[in-house]
Design an enzyme around this catalytic site. Sequence first.
Site, PDB file in Angstrom:
ATOM      1  N   HIS A  16       8.905  10.750  38.012  1.00  8.49           N
ATOM      2  CA  HIS A  16       7.805  10.237  37.186  1.00  8.49           C
ATOM      3  C   HIS A  16       7.752   8.707  37.217  1.00  8.49           C
ATOM      4  N   SER A  53       5.622   9.635  42.547  1.00  8.05           N
ATOM      5  CA  SER A  53       5.907  10.359  41.317  1.00  8.05           C
ATOM      6  C   SER A  53       6.147  11.835  41.662  1.00  8.05           C
ATOM      7  N   SER A  88       2.119  12.269  35.520  1.00  8.68           N
ATOM      8  CA  SER A  88       3.100  11.526  34.712  1.00  8.68           C
ATOM      9  C   SER A  88       3.186  10.048  35.034  1.00  8.68           C
ATOM     10  N   ASP A 129      13.342  14.631  41.536  1.00  7.51           N
ATOM     11  CA  ASP A 129      13.169  15.238  40.200  1.00  7.51           C
ATOM     12  C   ASP A 129      12.242  16.437  40.383  1.00  7.51           C
ATOM     13  N   GLU A 160      17.437  15.415  39.412  1.00  8.30           N
ATOM     14  CA  GLU A 160      17.288  15.130  37.972  1.00  8.30           C
ATOM     15  C   GLU A 160      17.164  16.359  37.088  1.00  8.30           C
ATOM     16  N   ASN A 202      21.339  16.817  36.628  1.00 12.41           N
ATOM     17  CA  ASN A 202      20.833  17.492  35.422  1.00 12.41           C
ATOM     18  C   ASN A 202      21.956  17.959  34.508  1.00 12.41           C
ATOM     19  N   LYS A 257      23.129  13.473  30.586  1.00  8.93           N
ATOM     20  CA  LYS A 257      21.724  13.652  30.947  1.00  8.93           C
ATOM     21  C   LYS A 257      21.135  14.764  30.097  1.00  8.93           C
ATOM     22  N   ASP A 275      18.651  14.316  27.006  1.00  6.01           N
ATOM     23  CA  ASP A 275      17.253  14.669  27.253  1.00  6.01           C
ATOM     24  C   ASP A 275      16.806  15.724  26.246  1.00  6.01           C
ATOM     25  N   ASN A 276      17.571  16.825  26.231  1.00  4.68           N
ATOM     26  CA  ASN A 276      17.123  18.001  25.491  1.00  4.68           C
ATOM     27  C   ASN A 276      17.166  17.765  23.993  1.00  4.68           C
ATOM     28  N   CYS A 299      14.017  15.034  22.564  1.00  5.93           N
ATOM     29  CA  CYS A 299      13.041  15.842  21.831  1.00  5.93           C
ATOM     30  C   CYS A 299      13.089  15.559  20.331  1.00  5.93           C
ATOM     31  N   HIS A 355       9.129  25.178  27.537  1.00  2.00           N
ATOM     32  CA  HIS A 355       8.797  25.388  28.952  1.00  2.00           C
ATOM     33  C   HIS A 355       7.324  25.128  29.198  1.00  2.00           C
ATOM     34  N   HIS A 372      10.155  10.730  26.787  1.00  2.00           N
ATOM     35  CA  HIS A 372      11.390  10.300  26.125  1.00  2.00           C
ATOM     36  C   HIS A 372      11.450   8.787  25.988  1.00  2.00           C
ATOM     37  N   SER A 386      20.175   9.120  31.423  1.00  2.00           N
ATOM     38  CA  SER A 386      19.868   9.941  32.618  1.00  2.00           C
ATOM     39  C   SER A 386      19.881   9.089  33.874  1.00  2.00           C
ATOM     40  N   GLN A 397      22.008   8.906  37.408  1.00  2.00           N
ATOM     41  CA  GLN A 397      21.372   8.919  38.738  1.00  2.00           C
ATOM     42  C   GLN A 397      21.934   7.801  39.614  1.00  2.00           C
TER      43      GLN A 397
HETATM   44  N1  NAD Z   1       9.632  18.586  26.595  1.00  2.58           N
HETATM   45  C1  NAD Z   1      10.697  17.968  27.037  1.00  2.58           C
HETATM   46  O1  NAD Z   1      10.751  16.736  27.152  1.00  2.58           O
HETATM   47  C2  NAD Z   1      11.906  18.787  27.376  1.00  2.58           C
HETATM   48  C3  NAD Z   1      13.138  18.160  27.535  1.00  2.58           C
HETATM   49  C4  NAD Z   1      14.247  18.966  27.842  1.00  2.58           C
HETATM   50  C5  NAD Z   1      14.126  20.336  28.006  1.00  2.58           C
HETATM   51  N2  NAD Z   1      12.881  20.892  27.874  1.00  2.58           N
HETATM   52  C6  NAD Z   1      12.676  22.342  28.040  1.00  2.58           C
HETATM   53  O2  NAD Z   1      12.913  22.996  26.793  1.00  2.58           O
HETATM   54  C7  NAD Z   1      13.364  24.337  27.034  1.00  2.58           C
HETATM   55  C8  NAD Z   1      14.609  24.598  26.214  1.00  2.58           C
HETATM   56  O3  NAD Z   1      15.603  23.748  26.648  1.00  2.58           O
HETATM   57  P1  NAD Z   1      17.076  23.943  26.025  1.00  2.58           P
HETATM   58  O4  NAD Z   1      17.978  23.006  26.738  1.00  2.58           O
HETATM   59  O5  NAD Z   1      17.007  23.900  24.533  1.00  2.58           O
HETATM   60  O6  NAD Z   1      17.395  25.445  26.490  1.00  2.58           O
HETATM   61  P2  NAD Z   1      18.413  26.453  25.751  1.00  2.58           P
HETATM   62  O7  NAD Z   1      18.548  27.630  26.645  1.00  2.58           O
HETATM   63  O8  NAD Z   1      19.617  25.684  25.316  1.00  2.58           O
HETATM   64  O9  NAD Z   1      17.646  26.881  24.405  1.00  2.58           O
HETATM   65  C9  NAD Z   1      16.613  27.816  24.416  1.00  2.58           C
HETATM   66  C10 NAD Z   1      16.905  28.773  23.235  1.00  2.58           C
HETATM   67  O10 NAD Z   1      15.781  29.618  23.046  1.00  2.58           O
HETATM   68  C11 NAD Z   1      16.277  30.913  22.731  1.00  2.58           C
HETATM   69  N3  NAD Z   1      15.242  31.910  23.036  1.00  2.58           N
HETATM   70  C12 NAD Z   1      14.931  32.449  24.240  1.00  2.58           C
HETATM   71  N4  NAD Z   1      13.939  33.349  24.097  1.00  2.58           N
HETATM   72  C13 NAD Z   1      13.620  33.378  22.772  1.00  2.58           C
HETATM   73  C14 NAD Z   1      12.691  34.097  21.992  1.00  2.58           C
HETATM   74  N5  NAD Z   1      11.898  35.019  22.538  1.00  2.58           N
HETATM   75  N6  NAD Z   1      12.630  33.856  20.647  1.00  2.58           N
HETATM   76  C15 NAD Z   1      13.456  32.943  20.081  1.00  2.58           C
HETATM   77  N7  NAD Z   1      14.376  32.226  20.765  1.00  2.58           N
HETATM   78  C16 NAD Z   1      14.447  32.453  22.094  1.00  2.58           C
HETATM   79  C17 NAD Z   1      17.541  31.070  23.552  1.00  2.58           C
HETATM   80  O11 NAD Z   1      18.405  32.027  22.941  1.00  2.58           O
HETATM   81  C18 NAD Z   1      18.129  29.669  23.510  1.00  2.58           C
HETATM   82  O12 NAD Z   1      19.063  29.533  22.477  1.00  2.58           O
HETATM   83  C19 NAD Z   1      13.577  24.445  28.550  1.00  2.58           C
HETATM   84  O13 NAD Z   1      12.436  25.054  29.126  1.00  2.58           O
HETATM   85  C20 NAD Z   1      13.650  22.988  28.992  1.00  2.58           C
HETATM   86  O14 NAD Z   1      13.173  22.815  30.329  1.00  2.58           O
HETATM   87  C21 NAD Z   1      11.777  20.168  27.556  1.00  2.58           C
HETATM   88  C1  9W1 Z   2       2.563  11.019  29.121  1.00  4.07           C
HETATM   89  O1  9W1 Z   2       3.777  10.358  28.993  1.00  4.07           O
HETATM   90  C2  9W1 Z   2       4.739  10.718  29.917  1.00  4.07           C
HETATM   91  C3  9W1 Z   2       5.786   9.830  30.075  1.00  4.07           C
HETATM   92  C4  9W1 Z   2       6.811  10.165  30.947  1.00  4.07           C
HETATM   93  C5  9W1 Z   2       6.807  11.334  31.667  1.00  4.07           C
HETATM   94  C6  9W1 Z   2       5.762  12.230  31.508  1.00  4.07           C
HETATM   95  N1  9W1 Z   2       5.711  13.432  32.203  1.00  4.07           N
HETATM   96  C7  9W1 Z   2       6.724  14.331  32.357  1.00  4.07           C
HETATM   97  C8  9W1 Z   2       6.423  15.575  32.916  1.00  4.07           C
HETATM   98  C9  9W1 Z   2       7.432  16.507  32.996  1.00  4.07           C
HETATM   99  C10 9W1 Z   2       7.123  17.868  33.569  1.00  4.07           C
HETATM  100  N2  9W1 Z   2       8.676  16.253  32.616  1.00  4.07           N
HETATM  101  C11 9W1 Z   2       8.991  15.039  32.098  1.00  4.07           C
HETATM  102  C12 9W1 Z   2      10.421  14.815  31.667  1.00  4.07           C
HETATM  103  C13 9W1 Z   2      10.563  15.058  30.200  1.00  4.07           C
HETATM  104  C14 9W1 Z   2      10.421  13.690  29.555  1.00  4.07           C
HETATM  105  N3  9W1 Z   2      10.568  12.718  30.643  1.00  4.07           N
HETATM  106  C15 9W1 Z   2      10.379  11.358  30.483  1.00  4.07           C
HETATM  107  O2  9W1 Z   2      10.110  10.931  29.375  1.00  4.07           O
HETATM  108  C16 9W1 Z   2      10.490  10.390  31.592  1.00  4.07           C
HETATM  109  N4  9W1 Z   2      10.780  10.643  32.864  1.00  4.07           N
HETATM  110  O3  9W1 Z   2      10.778   9.476  33.514  1.00  4.07           O
HETATM  111  N5  9W1 Z   2      10.486   8.475  32.682  1.00  4.07           N
HETATM  112  C17 9W1 Z   2      10.299   9.003  31.453  1.00  4.07           C
HETATM  113  N6  9W1 Z   2       9.988   8.323  30.333  1.00  4.07           N
HETATM  114  C18 9W1 Z   2      10.872  13.383  31.884  1.00  4.07           C
HETATM  115  C19 9W1 Z   2       8.042  14.051  31.953  1.00  4.07           C
HETATM  116  C20 9W1 Z   2       4.726  11.903  30.600  1.00  4.07           C
END
Ligand code: NAD
Ligand code: 9W1
Length: 479
Positions: free
Chosen positions: A52, A75, A80, A140, A202, A227, A232, A236-237, A241, A347, A400, A408, A412
């Site tokens: 990204h 990217s 992104s 990534d 990543e 990852n 990382k 991230d997670n 979030c 997801h 993030h 992260s 890298q």
């Molecule tokens: N948006 C973001 O910036 C971002 C960042 C990191 C991860 N993610 C995504 O978030 C998701 C979760 O990541 P994570 O690290 O927490 O994974 P994880 O596996 O640690 O947590 C997911 C949880 O959901 C539960 N689950 C599964 N199915 C379910 C259901 N039907 N009802 C209720 N709970 C259920 C699982 O038991 C598990 O505990 C992944 O898809 C990951 O790619 C997004």
């Molecule tokens: C609209 O604003 C933005 C800003 C940044 C990225 C995005 N788009 C995505 C799309 C997907 C599928 N995944 C990611 C991951 C989860 C969060 N990430 C970052 O924040 C990040 N990664 O590199 N610099 C960062 N900053 C990486 C980001 C959107």
Amino acid sequence: RQDFKVADLSLADFGRKEITLAEHEMPGLMAIRKEYAETQPLAGARVTGSLHMTVQTAVLIETLVALGAQVRWASCNIFSTQDHAAAAIAVGPNGTPDNPQGIPVFAWKGETLEEYWWCTEQALTWSDSPTGGPNMILDDGGDATLLVHKGVEYEKDGKVPSVDTAESDEHRVILELLHRTITDGSQKWTQLASEIRGVTEETTTGVHRLYEMQRDGVLLFPAINVNDAVTKSKFDNKYGCRHSLIDGINRATDVLIGGKTAVVCGYGDVGKGCAESLRGQGARVIVTEIDPICALQAAMDGYQVTTLDEVIDKADIFVTTTGNKDIIMASDMAKMKHQAIVGNIGHFDNEIDMAGLAKVPGIVKDEVKPQVHTWKFPDGKVIIVLSEGRLLNLGNATGHPSFVMSNSFADQTLAQIELFTKPDEYPVGVYTLPKHLDEKVARLHLDSLGVKLTTLRPEQASYIGVKVEGPYKSDHYRY
Ligand SMILES: NC(=O)c1ccc[n+]([C@@H]2O[C@H](COP(=O)([O-])OP(=O)(O)OC[C@H]3O[C@@H](n4cnc5c(N)ncnc54)[C@H](O)[C@@H]3O)[C@@H](O)[C@H]2O)c1
Ligand SMILES: COc1cccc(Nc2cc(C)nc([C@@H]3CCN(C(=O)c4nonc4N)C3)c2)c1
């Protein structure tokens, strides 16, 4: 001929200002620049990046350059790119929009699929290299790695599958690109791949692809799975979030979270961060889970844990974090309170049943503002859906924060140094970052937070069976 393609060079100044501010929030990368300025460990490295193109990634790119690397960047996602960051990278710290002096970057927000893969090919094409390509990849999602592997595979077969065998639009675009670049025994991709010392990956998606290629015996060069470094994924997670969930909800709705009832589906790393930040805002947080261990953790952390059905008509805010599909269905949303808020941070786009919602007879979708929609049911009840069910911290916020990405991207950078400087220690295979480097990344972030670390005394170290300087945990320790 310009060796870059970005949306608008005039955004460079704005990008530079945000990069300068981000550097202060990315102490891990800045400490690495200082520590390795002397030795230039990446001198001679030609790094192709597919990640990204954001302000934070710009700091990573300029760190690689500060360590001696040459870089070409694209990217890894068609939406992104932050255009002001891409412009600042193309212009460089000493250039101007009329006289760009920066790094070859091929990225802009809103690329078509053809443009996306053209950018990836440009980032992989080094005119001044003996092989015509990079000797390192920073990936990534694995698209740069995929293009190289497919090119080599088809050159070995001596032919490229015909375009009408494509199973998707994306697959068709890749086949067209390979048809264009693989002509009468050119061996462009085989040549190009021959000097690649390795790839650092990543995310989970790219890591999954690497393990599959290794299993199928087609992996061409070693890979470090960044990852699964604790600094990382845990960051991230959970912390990324925790920060960006409420950032997204606030920017989208300005609703007061305090006093409201919020449901968090899933209590993994992401769910834990989300529950904590909603509780921090004074919401009453209810968790849903399938996994008894995570459910027990949630209960121990003081959350009510129940099924979605039990609370569907009582809660004000619903967040999916499961990484699974079909978590909140249209029939669920039909039962929600008036103006309930629904969003996904887990997801891609299948945790919330958007297709089912659109099919509800008489439903009316209306855009309040970009990425914020109301859906009105025939009975007049309205729900508010964020980012159309896609990741709301990206659609309604800016991903993030820099400090999270500093962890992260420090992983890298250390992984790039590992593969580039110790090729004989990494025969073809998939590796995780050695724990001492994971710990080093954490260490690099302590000063800026005013953390004072306690030093182990030798007799204490031997008592718990570790070295004074670490690593302090076993490889399967769960943090
Ligand atoms: N948006 C973001 O910036 C971002 C960042 C990191 C991860 N993610 C995504 O978030 C998701 C979760 O990541 P994570 O690290 O927490 O994974 P994880 O596996 O640690 O947590 C997911 C949880 O959901 C539960 N689950 C599964 N199915 C379910 C259901 N039907 N009802 C209720 N709970 C259920 C699982 O038991 C598990 O505990 C992944 O898809 C990951 O790619 C997004
Ligand atoms: C609209 O604003 C933005 C800003 C940044 C990225 C995005 N788009 C995505 C799309 C997907 C599928 N995944 C990611 C991951 C989860 C969060 N990430 C970052 O924040 C990040 N990664 O590199 N610099 C960062 N900053 C990486 C980001 C959107």
